[in-house]
Design an enzyme around this catalytic site. Structure first.
Site, PDB file in Angstrom:
ATOM      1  CD  GLU A 110      12.986 -36.454   3.163  1.00 45.97           C
ATOM      2  OE1 GLU A 110      12.125 -35.886   2.484  1.00 45.97           O
ATOM      3  OE2 GLU A 110      13.464 -37.557   2.847  1.00 45.97           O
ATOM      4  CG  HIS A 225       9.347 -31.187  -4.232  1.00 46.10           C
ATOM      5  ND1 HIS A 225      10.410 -30.380  -3.924  1.00 46.10           N
ATOM      6  CD2 HIS A 225       9.487 -32.292  -3.457  1.00 46.10           C
ATOM      7  CE1 HIS A 225      11.163 -30.976  -3.005  1.00 46.10           C
ATOM      8  NE2 HIS A 225      10.626 -32.147  -2.706  1.00 46.10           N
ATOM      9  NE  ARG A 267       7.699 -32.921  -0.169  1.00 45.05           N
ATOM     10  CZ  ARG A 267       7.866 -34.135  -0.640  1.00 45.05           C
ATOM     11  NH1 ARG A 267       6.913 -34.723  -1.322  1.00 45.05           N
ATOM     12  NH2 ARG A 267       8.990 -34.777  -0.432  1.00 45.05           N
ATOM     13  CG  HIS A 328       7.050 -34.095  -6.126  1.00 46.21           C
ATOM     14  ND1 HIS A 328       8.071 -34.703  -6.824  1.00 46.21           N
ATOM     15  CD2 HIS A 328       7.080 -34.621  -4.865  1.00 46.21           C
ATOM     16  CE1 HIS A 328       8.696 -35.565  -6.021  1.00 46.21           C
ATOM     17  NE2 HIS A 328       8.106 -35.548  -4.846  1.00 46.21           N
ATOM     18  NE  ARG A 363       4.230 -37.824  -1.483  1.00 43.18           N
ATOM     19  CZ  ARG A 363       5.551 -37.863  -1.554  1.00 43.18           C
ATOM     20  NH1 ARG A 363       6.257 -38.388  -0.559  1.00 43.18           N
ATOM     21  NH2 ARG A 363       6.186 -37.378  -2.604  1.00 43.18           N
TER      22      ARG A 363
END
Ligand SMILES: Cc1cc2nc3c(=O)[nH]c(=O)nc-3n(C[C@H](O)[C@H](O)[C@H](O)COP(=O)(O)OP(=O)(O)OC[C@H]3O[C@@H](n4cnc5c(N)ncnc54)[C@H](O)[C@@H]3O)c2cc1C
Length: 425
Positions: A110, A225, A267, A328, A363
């Site tokens: 990712e 997000h 992100r 998010h 994160r």
């Protein structure tokens, strides 16, 4: 009611802690909604695992870099090194991660990861993990499950926790006394209009902590997000278009269908770039193109996303979809040590509601399920140790508990308390 260990929340953190505790202990899990309505069930992309010893340095660096090096180095180390053990436990509990033909795990990648190290089960990894944990919990005779039971306060006295004040679905207040209490109440998305979280996740444990003088940390570290499906209708929650579709080749375009950004940025940076592009274009969304993912991969890896988009009127095999950032995840929370203990005695916090510093300021994708599980297990093991030396506790002073509390006023007060605190930082 009396119990030995009270767990508040039935997401992956609460359930895994319960399964790690001994079968001889009397455990009660309460949850605000039904057992399945937790963000853990919604997790799509996957869960990180150290992909061989050679992956350690790069996994550590990716986590630190995404967190702007504000992460707690020891927490990051504990999380990464414990990941194979946690995955072994999950497999023993029946979790079916996607595997290659030779039986080895199939890893995906990712945004902001430099290696393939993410385990997955189609695009419903959280449901696969959490439903198996829940099935195991239901089989344990020592665990009592109470749905639609809401934590509204802690029974505490002289900086020691003696259990919780709860309400049932008729707003009747009662007390659950416990030797140890674990707060596993998840994120804060219910405080926001646009969030990928369940609406009932309204930061209750954070508010109680603020109210009771329990230490908190980084309350302004809220993750947005970059990609949720845009809709002009009022929705229960925003539908996430997982980062792993970009990891597998999906592209982002401006209003003229031109690429404008590196899709694999962390992100926070990608969210910033999307907001800037929306402002420049005067639009409410940017386009995401999933047609760049090979068809076989698209259908086998992301069936849920493909089906949901179709339900909303978008055929991802033929057209781009409109996406927009939404709240998010919460990196901040109730401050805990490496054993997940809060600043109050006999009180632990685990999962998204806790802050052990693992994520720093932002994160890294797919680190949340892992972090929740690693530190839930550490809390359970610490409680097992503590029981060996548990003296008789003082009787809690219940005189400050008003069973005629105006619960609606309390809810408003809690939400305001947390939002004011976040906004003030
Ligand atoms: C759409 C989506 C996709 C995601 N994808 C991923 C992913 O691919 N990989 C990853 O690592 N992470 C992902 N995440 C993040 C991850 O799912 C969560 O951070 C993680 O599941 C949190 O687990 P938890 O047990 O702490 O909380 P949750 O699973 O949210 O559980 C919280 C529990 O607390 C209960 N509760 C709340 N307040 C109270 C109260 N006052 N009284 C009683 N009970 C209460 C709730 O009912 C619920 O049972 C995703 C999150 C979302 C929303």
């Amino acid at each position: 009611m009396n119990t030995e260990i009270l767990i508040v929340g039935s997401g992956c953190a609460g359930l895994y802690a319960a399964l790690t505790l001994p079968k001889e202990r009397q455990i009660t899990i309460i949850t605000k909604s039904d057992l399945e309505s937790s963000d853990s069930f919604l997790a799509q992309g996957g869960m990180c695992m150290l992909n061989g010893k050679d992956d350690y340095d790069s996994y550590y660096e990716d986590t630190m870099k995404a967190g702007h090096y504000e992460n707690d180095p020891r927490s990051v180390e504990l999380m990464i090194k414990s990941s194979p053990e946690v995955v072994d436990d999950l497999v023993d509990f029946g979790v079916d991660f996607t595997r290659n033909e030779d039986g080895t795990f199939a890893f995906t990648k990712e945004g902001a990861h430099s290696n393939k190290r993410i385990l997955f089960h189609k695009d419903i990894t959280g449901k696969e993990i959490t439903s198996n944990l829940l099935a195991q919990v239901k089989n344990r005779e020592n665990i009592t499950l109470m749905q639609h039971t809401t934590l509204v306060d802690l029974l505490c006295y002289d900086n020691t926790c003696y259990g919780a004040v709860v309400t049932d679905c008729n707003n009747v207040v009662s007390h659950i006394k416990a030797d140890y209490t674990l707060l596993a109440t998840g994120g804060i998305g219910g405080l926001y209009r646009h969030s990928t979280n369940y609406k009932h996740l309204t930061a209750d444990a954070i508010a109680i902590a603020l109210n009771r003088g329990i230490e908190t940390k980084n309350l302004d570290y809220v993750q947005i997000h970059p990609t949720t499906l845009y809709s002009d209708k009022e929705e229960e929650r925003s539908f996430l278009i997982s980062e792993s579709v970009r990891g597998e080749g999906a592209r982002l375009y401006d209003k003229n269908v031109n690429p404008f950004v590196n899709e694999l940025l962390p992100r926070d940076l990608l969210t910033k770039a999307i907001y800037e592009q929306m402002k420049k274009d005067g639009t409410n969304y940017v386009w995401e193109d999933l047609r760049t993912i090979p068809s076989q991969e698209l259908h086998s890896h992301f069936p849920n996303i493909v089906a949901h988009c179709l339900k909303m009127g978008y055929d991802v095999t033929k057209e781009c979809i409109p996406v927009v950032p939404a709240q998010h995840y919460f990196m901040g929370g109730i401050k805990v040590n490496y054993e997940s203990k809060t600043s109050m005695e006999h009180l632990y916090a685990i999962g998204e509601t806790a802050c052990n510093g693992v994520h720093g300021k932002n994160r890294l994708a797919s680190n949340s399920l892992l972090e929740s599980l690693v530190f839930a297990k550490r809390a359970a093991l610490d409680i097992i140790n503590k029981y060996e030396t548990l003296p008789d506790k003082d009787t809690a002073d219940m005189s400050n508990i008003d069973s005629h509390t105006d619960l609606d006023a309390l809810k408003t007060y809690y939400s305001k308390l947390v939002l004011d605190k976040i906004n003030a930082i």
